[in-house]
Write a protein that holds these residues in place. Structure first.
Motif, mmCIF file in Angstrom:
data_model
loop_
_atom_site.group_PDB
_atom_site.id
_atom_site.type_symbol
_atom_site.label_atom_id
_atom_site.label_comp_id
_atom_site.label_asym_id
_atom_site.label_seq_id
_atom_site.Cartn_x
_atom_site.Cartn_y
_atom_site.Cartn_z
ATOM 1 N N ASP A 1 -5.006 4.043 -7.031
ATOM 2 C CA ASP A 1 -6.061 5.065 -6.968
ATOM 3 C C ASP A 1 -6.128 5.852 -8.275
ATOM 4 O O ASP A 1 -7.230 6.184 -8.756
ATOM 5 N N TYR A 2 -4.989 6.169 -8.861
ATOM 6 C CA TYR A 2 -4.957 6.910 -10.124
ATOM 7 C C TYR A 2 -5.594 6.092 -11.244
ATOM 8 O O TYR A 2 -6.382 6.618 -12.043
ATOM 9 N N GLN B 1 -0.318 2.340 -3.542
ATOM 10 C CA GLN B 1 -1.722 2.708 -3.412
ATOM 11 C C GLN B 1 -2.080 3.927 -4.256
ATOM 12 O O GLN B 1 -3.158 3.991 -4.859
ATOM 13 N N SER B 2 -1.178 4.897 -4.337
ATOM 14 C CA SER B 2 -1.451 6.101 -5.138
ATOM 15 C C SER B 2 -1.604 5.753 -6.618
ATOM 16 O O SER B 2 -2.408 6.372 -7.325
ATOM 17 N N THR C 1 -7.857 3.823 -10.939
ATOM 18 C CA THR C 1 -9.303 3.754 -10.699
ATOM 19 C C THR C 1 -9.986 5.046 -11.137
ATOM 20 O O THR C 1 -11.065 5.019 -11.744
ATOM 21 N N ALA C 2 -9.364 6.176 -10.834
ATOM 22 C CA ALA C 2 -9.981 7.468 -11.140
ATOM 23 C C ALA C 2 -9.922 7.816 -12.618
ATOM 24 O O ALA C 2 -10.850 8.436 -13.161
ATOM 25 N N SER D 1 0.821 -1.207 0.000
ATOM 26 C CA SER D 1 0.000 0.000 0.000
ATOM 27 C C SER D 1 0.858 1.261 0.000
ATOM 28 O O SER D 1 0.573 2.229 -0.733
#
Length: 499
Positions: free
Chosen positions: A430-431, A426-427, A433-434, A422
């Protein structure tokens, strides 16, 4: 012999205190146990003797008595030494489950009760007084005495073996050991696998399972029991029951070797304990001259009380101590071939496990001296984690199995692996996903192609400049420089760390 007949044995001084509505049932055998749940070792009709060491709180009584009822036990004799009267909750549980409960005077031993009741049972089954006396005399000696007495009574060679083929007592010559089995013994083990009734092996040997505790033992007698006169079949059955009593006694009482193993384990876990204290225990256990010693850890899933007994059978040593949810064994004189030998034996032991059970075994490093025992214990714990990731009812792993970073990471606690993954990625997740981008897959292929822009682009079916843009975005999100070997390794490990 019925339960009510116990009251006609004045020398035993038994006093009925509960469950008196079912005194007319016939006792088939006697079983002594202090296991909190002994139902797996009951086959029905037993009179159970217990000293109550399983008792810590009132709820324990219901669990224990419910297990007896489920296993078909007919009565309970309790001797709560040093506790005063039998707990009221135990009496109430026996009333609920219609299990007659008797208190025993402190001066009367369980051995005396067992011999008296078993003697009555044997006589009632029509065995001659002389043969009955010889069997009861043999019981007072050992398993070896019983096997030798049986061989003399039947005029046939006999052998008592563990479920993995280790000889306990025998009157025939055989080369059986844990690693090398006599052909006849191997045939008998194969024939008895999964069986709970007598069978005849292809070699013409009758195999009687001795069901008293796990792991089982097998009584092997030359000849086909189906052709025997009824009295010879009866004596074989009686000897099996007597051996079961002996096996249960061994299972429920700590041996000196197990006690030494417990002391040694306690010292190894105590960082303040010095080498002199450890050496003193090794000397007392007569292990000081048995170096090197290999530490082996085991865990039974779901958790159960048999992990230590199963590990002792697998490792072939008595120096086994319970530890947390599992057990630790100290194997003297073991070499690098120990994991391989354990894997071979594991296949025979697997038949002893219930459906859904798993026994996981981790082999630590071999300690050449006292100072290496702690690292051996630590290594066994790490190997046990690796074994837990393997498939099969019995899995064995050792430090030698670590040939890549994947099993190495498996030995790291789950929480640490998740935090590492993570923290680094994790960043990026997240990127993706967005923005519905493919940064993670691009990073994975970029690293697997050793940082080749062209190969990565071809694998992703995109232009090289697209790959360059995506990798730059990953570097910005993670703060890592993928032109350096260190950061590539960190990100590669994070990608492959099991989540």
């Amino acid at each position: 012999m019925e339960i009510r007949d116990l009251l006609g044995l004045p020398d035993l001084g038994l006093r009925p205190v509960a469950g008196l509505d079912r005194m007319d049932r016939s006792i088939r055998w006697v079983y002594t146990t202090d296991l909190p749940d002994p139902r797996r070792y009951l086959s029905g009709g037993e009179l159970v003797l217990t000293s109550g060491t399983w008792y810590t709180e009132p709820a324990d009584s219901e669990r224990f008595v419910a297990a007896l009822a489920d296993g078909g036990a007919l009565g309970l004799i309790a001797g709560f030494l040093g506790r005063g009267e039998t707990p009221t909750d135990l009496r109430l549980a026996c009333d609920r489950h219609s299990i007659p409960l008797f208190e025993v005077p402190e001066e009367v031993s369980f051995g005396e009760i067992s011999e008296t009741v078993i003697g009555r049972i044997i006589e009632e089954r029509g065995m001659s007084p002389g043969r009955s006396r010889r069997l009861l005399t043999a019981v007072a000696t050992s398993s070896t005495g019983l096997v030798e007495t049986l061989a003399a009574e039947l005029s046939a060679a006999c052998g008592l073996f563990t479920i993995t083929g280790r000889p306990v007592a025998r009157t025939w010559s055989a080369t059986s050991s844990a690693g090398s089995l006599d052909a006849r013994v191997e045939e008998c083990l194969n024939a008895a696998r999964g069986q709970h009734r007598p069978v005849v092996a292809p070699e013409g040997i009758s195999v009687f399972p001795v069901i008293g505790s796990r792991p089982r033992r097998l009584l092997m007698i030359e000849g086909d029991y189906r052709d025997w006169p009824i009295d010879e079949r009866n004596i074989a059955d009686e000897v099996c029951r007597l051996l079961a009593v002996e096996l249960a006694r061994e299972h429920d009482h700590r041996t000196p070797a197990a006690a030494y193993a417990g002391q040694l384990l306690k010292l190894l876990l105590d960082e303040r304990a010095g080498g002199e204290e450890i050496a003193a225990v090794l000397r007392a256990a007569r292990l000081e001259k048995e170096l090197p010693i290999t530490v082996v850890a085991a865990r039974l899933d779901p958790e159960g009380p048999d992990a230590a007994a199963l590990l002792a059978e697998l490792a072939g040593v008595p120096f086994v101590a319970a530890h947390g949810e599992g057990a630790i064994a100290f194997v003297p004189g073991a070499g690098e071939d120990l994991p391989g030998m354990l894997r071979e034996i594991a296949g025979r032991l697997a038949a002893e496990l219930d459906a859904g059970e798993r026994l996981m075994v981790g082999v630590g490093g071999t300690a050449e001296g006292i100072t290496g025992l702690r690292s051996g214990l630590e290594g066994a714990g790490h190997a046990l984690v690796l074994a837990g990731r393997q498939a099969g009812p019995v899995s064995v792993a050792s430090g030698a199995d670590v040939e890549s970073f994947v099993p190495l990471l498996l030995a790291v606690p789950d929480s640490v692996r998740r935090a590492f993954r993570s923290r680094l990625l994790q960043s990026v997740f997240d990127y993706d996903t967005a923005h519905r981008s493919e940064l993670i897959e691009t990073l994975r292929l970029f690293l697997e192609t050793s940082g080749s822009w062209q190969s990565c682009a071809e694998g992703m079916h995109v232009h090289v400049n697209t790959v360059r843009y995506r990798i730059q975005r990953v570097e910005k999100l993670t703060g890592r420089d993928l032109s350096t070997l260190k950061d590539r390794i960190d990100l590669y490990l994070a990608l492959n760390a099991p989540s």
